[in-house]
Design a protein around this motif. Sequence first.
Motif, PDB file in Angstrom:
ATOM      1  N   CYS A 244       1.057  -1.449   0.147  1.00 53.26           N
ATOM      2  CA  CYS A 244      -0.189  -0.277  -0.127  1.00 53.26           C
ATOM      3  C   CYS A 244       0.621   1.425   0.002  1.00 53.26           C
ATOM      4  O   CYS A 244       0.298   1.775  -0.843  1.00 53.26           O
ATOM      5  N   PHE A 245       1.565   1.478   0.688  1.00 52.80           N
ATOM      6  CA  PHE A 245       2.906   2.287   0.792  1.00 52.80           C
ATOM      7  C   PHE A 245       3.353   2.425  -0.809  1.00 52.80           C
ATOM      8  O   PHE A 245       3.387   3.890  -1.162  1.00 52.80           O
ATOM      9  N   LEU A 246       3.902   1.287  -1.702  1.00 51.43           N
ATOM     10  CA  LEU A 246       4.503   1.971  -2.509  1.00 51.43           C
ATOM     11  C   LEU A 246       3.648   2.351  -3.799  1.00 51.43           C
ATOM     12  O   LEU A 246       3.166   3.194  -4.613  1.00 51.43           O
ATOM     13  N   ALA A 247       2.004   1.650  -3.683  1.00 49.59           N
ATOM     14  CA  ALA A 247       1.069   2.323  -4.857  1.00 49.59           C
ATOM     15  C   ALA A 247       0.782   3.536  -4.201  1.00 49.59           C
ATOM     16  O   ALA A 247       0.364   4.719  -5.395  1.00 49.59           O
ATOM     17  N   THR A 248       0.020   4.173  -2.688  1.00 51.05           N
ATOM     18  CA  THR A 248       0.503   5.193  -2.893  1.00 51.05           C
ATOM     19  C   THR A 248       1.250   6.334  -3.383  1.00 51.05           C
ATOM     20  O   THR A 248       1.313   7.568  -4.226  1.00 51.05           O
ATOM     21  N   GLU A 249       2.872   5.436  -2.939  1.00 53.01           N
ATOM     22  CA  GLU A 249       3.778   6.685  -3.534  1.00 53.01           C
ATOM     23  C   GLU A 249       3.902   7.155  -5.313  1.00 53.01           C
ATOM     24  O   GLU A 249       4.054   7.980  -5.598  1.00 53.01           O
ATOM     25  N   GLN A 250       3.523   6.035  -6.067  1.00 52.78           N
ATOM     26  CA  GLN A 250       3.181   5.278  -7.360  1.00 52.78           C
ATOM     27  C   GLN A 250       2.035   6.758  -7.683  1.00 52.78           C
ATOM     28  O   GLN A 250       2.474   7.467  -8.818  1.00 52.78           O
ATOM     29  N   ALA A 251       1.290   6.633  -7.033  1.00 56.86           N
ATOM     30  CA  ALA A 251      -0.119   7.178  -7.401  1.00 56.86           C
ATOM     31  C   ALA A 251       0.042   9.136  -7.217  1.00 56.86           C
ATOM     32  O   ALA A 251      -0.388   9.564  -7.594  1.00 56.86           O
ATOM     33  N   GLU A 252       0.889   9.385  -6.180  1.00 59.15           N
ATOM     34  CA  GLU A 252       2.153  10.294  -5.713  1.00 59.15           C
ATOM     35  C   GLU A 252       2.182  10.984  -6.963  1.00 59.15           C
ATOM     36  O   GLU A 252       2.126  12.090  -7.659  1.00 59.15           O
ATOM     37  N   GLN A 253       3.497   9.897  -7.341  1.00 59.89           N
ATOM     38  CA  GLN A 253       4.455  10.648  -8.650  1.00 59.89           C
ATOM     39  C   GLN A 253       3.587  11.152  -9.378  1.00 59.89           C
ATOM     40  O   GLN A 253       3.190  11.336 -11.005  1.00 59.89           O
ATOM     41  N   ALA A 254       2.666   9.518  -9.854  1.00 53.13           N
ATOM     42  CA  ALA A 254       2.096  10.330 -11.788  1.00 53.13           C
ATOM     43  C   ALA A 254       0.769  11.540 -11.251  1.00 53.13           C
ATOM     44  O   ALA A 254       0.945  12.017 -12.809  1.00 53.13           O
ATOM     45  N   GLU A 255      -0.120  11.126 -10.412  1.00 49.09           N
ATOM     46  CA  GLU A 255      -0.831  12.159 -10.184  1.00 49.09           C
ATOM     47  C   GLU A 255       0.399  13.733 -10.580  1.00 49.09           C
ATOM     48  O   GLU A 255       0.103  15.122 -11.183  1.00 49.09           O
ATOM     49  N   ALA A 256       1.655  13.510  -9.776  1.00 48.98           N
ATOM     50  CA  ALA A 256       2.430  15.181  -9.660  1.00 48.98           C
ATOM     51  C   ALA A 256       2.628  15.076 -11.757  1.00 48.98           C
ATOM     52  O   ALA A 256       3.240  16.059 -11.966  1.00 48.98           O
ATOM     53  N   ALA A 257       3.017  13.502 -12.034  1.00 48.14           N
ATOM     54  CA  ALA A 257       3.087  14.116 -13.587  1.00 48.14           C
ATOM     55  C   ALA A 257       2.656  14.317 -14.587  1.00 48.14           C
ATOM     56  O   ALA A 257       2.615  15.630 -15.500  1.00 48.14           O
ATOM     57  N   VAL A 258       1.002  14.586 -14.211  1.00 48.30           N
ATOM     58  CA  VAL A 258      -0.226  14.925 -15.317  1.00 48.30           C
ATOM     59  C   VAL A 258      -0.315  16.154 -14.142  1.00 48.30           C
ATOM     60  O   VAL A 258      -0.420  16.732 -16.016  1.00 48.30           O
ATOM     61  N   ARG A 259       0.530  16.528 -12.907  1.00 46.44           N
ATOM     62  CA  ARG A 259      -0.070  17.968 -13.105  1.00 46.44           C
ATOM     63  C   ARG A 259       1.223  18.993 -13.650  1.00 46.44           C
ATOM     64  O   ARG A 259       0.037  19.747 -14.111  1.00 46.44           O
ATOM     65  N   ASP A 260       2.244  18.106 -13.886  1.00 52.46           N
ATOM     66  CA  ASP A 260       3.154  19.017 -14.437  1.00 52.46           C
ATOM     67  C   ASP A 260       2.843  19.145 -16.182  1.00 52.46           C
ATOM     68  O   ASP A 260       3.118  19.930 -16.575  1.00 52.46           O
ATOM     69  N   GLY A 261       1.759  17.783 -16.405  1.00 52.99           N
ATOM     70  CA  GLY A 261       2.326  17.578 -18.120  1.00 52.99           C
ATOM     71  C   GLY A 261       1.326  18.772 -18.324  1.00 52.99           C
ATOM     72  O   GLY A 261       1.162  19.264 -19.833  1.00 52.99           O
ATOM     73  N   ALA A 262      -0.053  18.806 -17.988  1.00 53.96           N
ATOM     74  CA  ALA A 262      -1.028  20.204 -18.378  1.00 53.96           C
ATOM     75  C   ALA A 262      -0.384  21.261 -18.058  1.00 53.96           C
ATOM     76  O   ALA A 262      -0.880  22.262 -18.542  1.00 53.96           O
ATOM     77  N   ALA A 263       0.500  22.082 -16.876  1.00 50.88           N
ATOM     78  CA  ALA A 263       1.155  23.031 -17.142  1.00 50.88           C
ATOM     79  C   ALA A 263       1.427  23.481 -17.544  1.00 50.88           C
ATOM     80  O   ALA A 263       1.821  24.930 -17.984  1.00 50.88           O
ATOM     81  N   ILE A 264       2.167  22.878 -18.605  1.00 48.13           N
ATOM     82  CA  ILE A 264       2.911  22.475 -19.643  1.00 48.13           C
ATOM     83  C   ILE A 264       3.392  22.947 -20.915  1.00 48.13           C
ATOM     84  O   ILE A 264       3.236  22.633 -21.576  1.00 48.13           O
TER      85      ILE A 264
END
Length: 149
Positions: A39-59
């Motif tokens: 669960c720890f790794l899944a949460t971390e991956q989800a957070e990273q994926a979220e950040a990537a999507v956010r960054d991608g949208a911002a640029i």
Amino acid sequence: MSKIITHACGHEQIHYLAGFASQQERKARWLETTKCTTCFLATEQAEQAEAAVRDGAAIAHLDLPSLTGSDRQVAWATTLRASRFCSFGTRPVIEENGYQACVLVTDAKWWIDHRALTDHELLEEAERCAVEVSILASSDHDPSLPQAV
Ligand SMILES: [Zn+2]
């Protein structure tokens, strides 16, 4: 001593507890308040994926060129580049030449190799590479030479 711990997420996981009995007990109590490894790794991956999507949208408006390399390199470098450009966006003064050079770097490996540099160092490095490429392009260079960027 190995002990089955019921984690906060409800999953059970076997942990090896070292030290004195009191230390083991304390560690076990603390583990019960945490998520299991999965669960720890899944949460971390989800957070990273979220950040990537956010960054991608911002640029997205920057309309950056596609990166080249293996699928794995491109996926990783795309994330790295997106977070860089987000970070550049908040800089008070953009090093214009370095920024333009960064826009043109499409080699995924370059973004991965330079991921540890600060924004300033990265901009300088991109500018340096761009100057090398333009020198090569303007002279009678051997076309078999590897691309500097
Ligand atoms: Zn879990």
